[in-house]
Design a protein around this motif. Sequence first.
Motif, PDB file in Angstrom:
ATOM      1  N   TYR A  35      12.206   1.278   1.033  1.00 25.80           N
ATOM      2  CA  TYR A  35      13.137   2.249   1.621  1.00 25.80           C
ATOM      3  C   TYR A  35      13.702   3.166   0.543  1.00 25.80           C
ATOM      4  O   TYR A  35      13.791   4.387   0.729  1.00 25.80           O
ATOM      5  CB  TYR A  35      14.270   1.515   2.336  1.00 25.80           C
ATOM      6  N   PHE A  36      14.075   2.584  -0.589  1.00 20.11           N
ATOM      7  CA  PHE A  36      14.603   3.399  -1.694  1.00 20.11           C
ATOM      8  C   PHE A  36      13.560   4.400  -2.172  1.00 20.11           C
ATOM      9  O   PHE A  36      13.862   5.586  -2.366  1.00 20.11           O
ATOM     10  CB  PHE A  36      15.039   2.496  -2.848  1.00 20.11           C
ATOM     11  N   ALA A  55       6.097  -0.083   8.330  1.00 15.09           N
ATOM     12  CA  ALA A  55       6.105  -1.239   7.437  1.00 15.09           C
ATOM     13  C   ALA A  55       7.525  -1.631   7.069  1.00 15.09           C
ATOM     14  O   ALA A  55       7.866  -2.820   7.026  1.00 15.09           O
ATOM     15  CB  ALA A  55       5.296  -0.926   6.177  1.00 15.09           C
ATOM     16  N   ASN A  56       8.368  -0.638   6.809  1.00 13.99           N
ATOM     17  CA  ASN A  56       9.753  -0.919   6.438  1.00 13.99           C
ATOM     18  C   ASN A  56      10.511  -1.587   7.584  1.00 13.99           C
ATOM     19  O   ASN A  56      11.369  -2.447   7.358  1.00 13.99           O
ATOM     20  CB  ASN A  56      10.447   0.381   6.036  1.00 13.99           C
ATOM     21  N   ALA A  88       0.821  -1.208   0.000  1.00 12.98           N
ATOM     22  CA  ALA A  88       0.000   0.000   0.000  1.00 12.98           C
ATOM     23  C   ALA A  88       0.858   1.263   0.000  1.00 12.98           C
ATOM     24  O   ALA A  88       0.639   2.182  -0.800  1.00 12.98           O
ATOM     25  CB  ALA A  88      -0.932  -0.008   1.213  1.00 12.98           C
ATOM     26  N   THR A  89       1.833   1.322   0.903  1.00 14.19           N
ATOM     27  CA  THR A  89       2.692   2.500   0.964  1.00 14.19           C
ATOM     28  C   THR A  89       3.567   2.605  -0.279  1.00 14.19           C
ATOM     29  O   THR A  89       3.839   3.705  -0.764  1.00 14.19           O
ATOM     30  CB  THR A  89       3.570   2.465   2.227  1.00 14.19           C
ATOM     31  N   GLY A  90       3.996   1.444  -0.798  1.00 15.27           N
ATOM     32  CA  GLY A  90       4.785   1.454  -2.027  1.00 15.27           C
ATOM     33  C   GLY A  90       3.990   1.945  -3.217  1.00 15.27           C
ATOM     34  O   GLY A  90       4.501   2.687  -4.073  1.00 15.27           O
ATOM     35  N   ALA A 115      10.703   9.246  11.479  1.00 17.88           N
ATOM     36  CA  ALA A 115       9.879   8.186  12.061  1.00 17.88           C
ATOM     37  C   ALA A 115      10.649   6.878  12.186  1.00 17.88           C
ATOM     38  O   ALA A 115      10.537   6.174  13.196  1.00 17.88           O
ATOM     39  CB  ALA A 115       8.621   7.991  11.217  1.00 17.88           C
ATOM     40  N   THR A 116      11.431   6.541  11.173  1.00 20.23           N
ATOM     41  CA  THR A 116      12.203   5.296  11.193  1.00 20.23           C
ATOM     42  C   THR A 116      13.191   5.279  12.348  1.00 20.23           C
ATOM     43  O   THR A 116      13.361   4.263  13.040  1.00 20.23           O
ATOM     44  CB  THR A 116      12.952   5.117   9.860  1.00 20.23           C
TER      45      THR A 116
END
Length: 535
Positions: A363-364, A350-351, A4-6, A418-419
């Motif tokens: 991530y990229f 998610a990552n 979804a995020t991708g 956030a990460t």
Amino acid sequence: MIAATGLLLVTFVLVPLWAILKNSFVTPDGIGLDNFVRYFTDSRFVTIVGNTFEVGISVTLTTMVLAYGFAYAIQRTCMPLRNVLRIVALLPIFSPSLVQALGLQFLLGRNGLVNRTFGTEIDIYGFWGIYIADVVYAFPHAFLILSTALAVADARLYESAESLGAGAWRIFRTVTLPGTRYGLASAGFVVFTIVITDFGNPVVIGGNYSVLAVEIYNQVSGQANFAMGAVIGVLLLLPAALAMIGEKWISRRHFASVTAQSVPLAPQPNRARDTAWLIYSLLVAAVILSLVAIVIYASFVRLWPYNLSFSLRHYEFDVQNGLQPLWTSIQVAILTAVISMIFVTGAAYANHAFPMRASRVLYFLAILPAAVPGMVLGLGYILAFNTPGQPIYWMYDTILIIAFCNVYHYHAQGFLLATTNIKQISSTFDEASATLGATKLKTVWRVTLPIIWPTVLAVGVFFFMRAMVTLSAVIFLISPSTQLAAVSVLYLDDRGALNQAAAFAVCIMATVVAFLVLAQIALRVAGIRGVSLVR
């Protein structure tokens, strides 16, 4: 979650970039390199490219030196007023980029305070105007990164150097500088990207000295020459991408100077050193403060520079659309903040939570926008989404498309913030929750989210601030019904209504500061302490 995020990142980052690249090769005769050949054989265009890199390199070098010295004074000395000076250094972040150019007009313009007071004929329009304005605009971005790099150090390295007879200058060259080289690389990448893509300052005070960011605006908005705009978009994208690659190359070779055995470095009072750095910091802060203060002052005078009596007439906003652009900006900023808190934080979680090959791709994609200039992304939205039949054509010419552009323009910064916080959460929480029979979703809702809530809020505040002051990313997406306050400042300045432009700029700055204060109060009311949204 990864899919979804991708998908969102592909839609709002990759698709617009593909549209830019594709249109740069589209010619009346088909697909080819004719656009690039035609523009690179134009001497005027080659001059504009040279101007862009002249400004970019000179401003980057100057900003790095000034910001490093300022950050060193804040973090490595015991001089007084450090907290006050830190806040002054961050003032340009709270306003659109063109406010610095507006302040220079009031101070050093043809009818500026200095020329009228001393009878001088300083001509600030052109290279030097852009240079000074962009140095001030980029300064806080470099300062924040370098201040973080200088905040921690291993005292044992300095004790060893001193015991071996090294002087202060040699210690600085052999210990301090190498320990902060990653911060220098990151700051250099950020500043260079900001400067070559800055649109506000050059368009206000550049005069006849044109750069690529202004040229792309003139070609697209003035002449509807989208092919030329796409070519310039590719040119702006390349140096930003190369700078990002260089920064990553340096970061991979960076070693940790602070380990578990390290002894924190605590600066010791030194009267001569602290006084010298205080004088330096006060001079830098005075320049920043003067540009902001003169804009605030000009907003309260009747008619600059002929009648300087106090007046509130410019805050009546008796112009086209009145105060509506400010309300629209606030709506866009709130919508941007909400979207970012959901999707940017979701991408970071998610990552981190689902390590697999797809998460590397995510991530990229998440950090890719760091290498995409705002004007390029905005132009890409026009080329990609302004066509009937596109899946998201329905949101075109609404504040929603502007909000999504803001989110994905600054996605990399919010994602990394956030990460970093999510990675600090121990996996034992998930293991304990699973042992007690909780589902993954329940664990996120009951355990993970309460822990990272301060960071989620900080992400929202960051995106609200950037959405209020951004100009380049949205300049192609506004319409009469979605005009923003930052764009109103540009339009008012362009028609010579400097006092009203200053009043709009002051309202933007006041809104950002007020939102920061309210967010900090909300954290305290919720019982969450120890979080500084300003820092």
